[in-house]
Design an enzyme around this catalytic site. Structure first.
Site, PDB file in Angstrom:
ATOM      1  N   MET A  39       0.820  -1.209   0.000  1.00  0.00           N
ATOM      2  CA  MET A  39       0.000   0.000   0.000  1.00  0.00           C
ATOM      3  C   MET A  39       0.859   1.266   0.000  1.00  0.00           C
ATOM      4  O   MET A  39       1.870   1.340   0.688  1.00  0.00           O
ATOM      5  CB  MET A  39      -0.902  -0.007   1.228  1.00  0.00           C
ATOM      6  CG  MET A  39      -1.967   1.055   1.225  1.00  0.00           C
ATOM      7  SD  MET A  39      -3.161   0.807   2.568  1.00  0.00           S
ATOM      8  CE  MET A  39      -4.038  -0.625   1.951  1.00  0.00           C
ATOM      9  N   GLY A  44       6.523   0.522   5.800  1.00  0.00           N
ATOM     10  CA  GLY A  44       7.369  -0.430   5.072  1.00  0.00           C
ATOM     11  C   GLY A  44       7.443  -0.123   3.595  1.00  0.00           C
ATOM     12  O   GLY A  44       8.509  -0.209   2.974  1.00  0.00           O
ATOM     13  N   CYS A  45       6.317   0.238   3.016  1.00  0.00           N
ATOM     14  CA  CYS A  45       6.277   0.536   1.579  1.00  0.00           C
ATOM     15  C   CYS A  45       7.038   1.811   1.257  1.00  0.00           C
ATOM     16  O   CYS A  45       7.689   1.909   0.217  1.00  0.00           O
ATOM     17  CB  CYS A  45       4.828   0.618   1.102  1.00  0.00           C
ATOM     18  SG  CYS A  45       3.952  -0.945   1.314  1.00  0.00           S
ATOM     19  N   THR A  46       6.975   2.777   2.155  1.00  0.00           N
ATOM     20  CA  THR A  46       7.726   4.012   1.965  1.00  0.00           C
ATOM     21  C   THR A  46       9.223   3.736   2.056  1.00  0.00           C
ATOM     22  O   THR A  46      10.000   4.205   1.213  1.00  0.00           O
ATOM     23  CB  THR A  46       7.301   5.062   3.003  1.00  0.00           C
ATOM     24  OG1 THR A  46       5.905   5.346   2.816  1.00  0.00           O
ATOM     25  CG2 THR A  46       8.107   6.339   2.860  1.00  0.00           C
ATOM     26  N   ALA A  49      10.248   1.951  -1.216  1.00  0.00           N
ATOM     27  CA  ALA A  49      10.271   2.861  -2.371  1.00  0.00           C
ATOM     28  C   ALA A  49      11.436   3.842  -2.277  1.00  0.00           C
ATOM     29  O   ALA A  49      12.114   4.105  -3.277  1.00  0.00           O
ATOM     30  CB  ALA A  49       8.946   3.614  -2.469  1.00  0.00           C
TER      31      ALA A  49
END
Length: 153
Positions: A39, A44-46, A49
């Protein structure tokens, strides 16, 4: 079906965060780091990325492009990409068609739950210049994902 090195990468096509249409065929002749994440704008996704962003130049220098995929909308992807100055596109996959083809939507009970929530599992595929799976990173280190990818290019 679980994809493994040596398998042909499933074809895909879709719209990116900037409104461009992109497909697997657009990456023929160079490597592709196709990473699936749960998401936009979550911790974690930030981290993942931003790690890829911070190593983008080195990845490009090794002849690869990066394409992130999650089930959020184009608007969500645009905000996420702008907020963190991502220098690579994010593919809009709201129906998880691409995620299903790459086993990133999951299977079984967890897959059903992921589908209902619109959340991909975290997995990265390195696709070679001929469109074949060269490497699968099943459990990416979010904060060190850029380094992890570089090790396999």
């Amino acid at each position: 079906m679980t994809l493994k090195p040596g398998d042909p990468a499933p074809d895909f096509s879709g719209i990116t965060s900037d409104g461009s249409r992109v497909g697997l065929k657009d990456f023929r002749g160079r490597k592709l780091v196709l990473y699936f994440y749960p998401m936009d704008d979550t911790p974690g996704c930030t981290a993942q990325a931003c790690s890829l962003r911070d190593h983008n130049r080195e990845i490009v220098d090794k002849g690869a492009a990066i394409l992130g995929v999650s089930a959020q909308s184009q608007d969500s992807h645009q905000r996420f990409a702008a907020k963190y100055r991502l220098a690579f596109p994010l593919l809009v996959d709201t129906d998880q068609t691409v995620a299903k083809a790459y086993d990133a939507a999951g299977s079984g009970l967890f897959g059903v739950a992921r589908g209902l929530l619109g959340v991909n599992r975290r997995i990265t595929y390195i696709i070679d210049e001929r469109g074949m799976i060269a490497r699968v990173i099943d459990d990416p280190d979010t904060a060190g994902h850029g380094e992890q990818v570089l090790k396999y290019l």
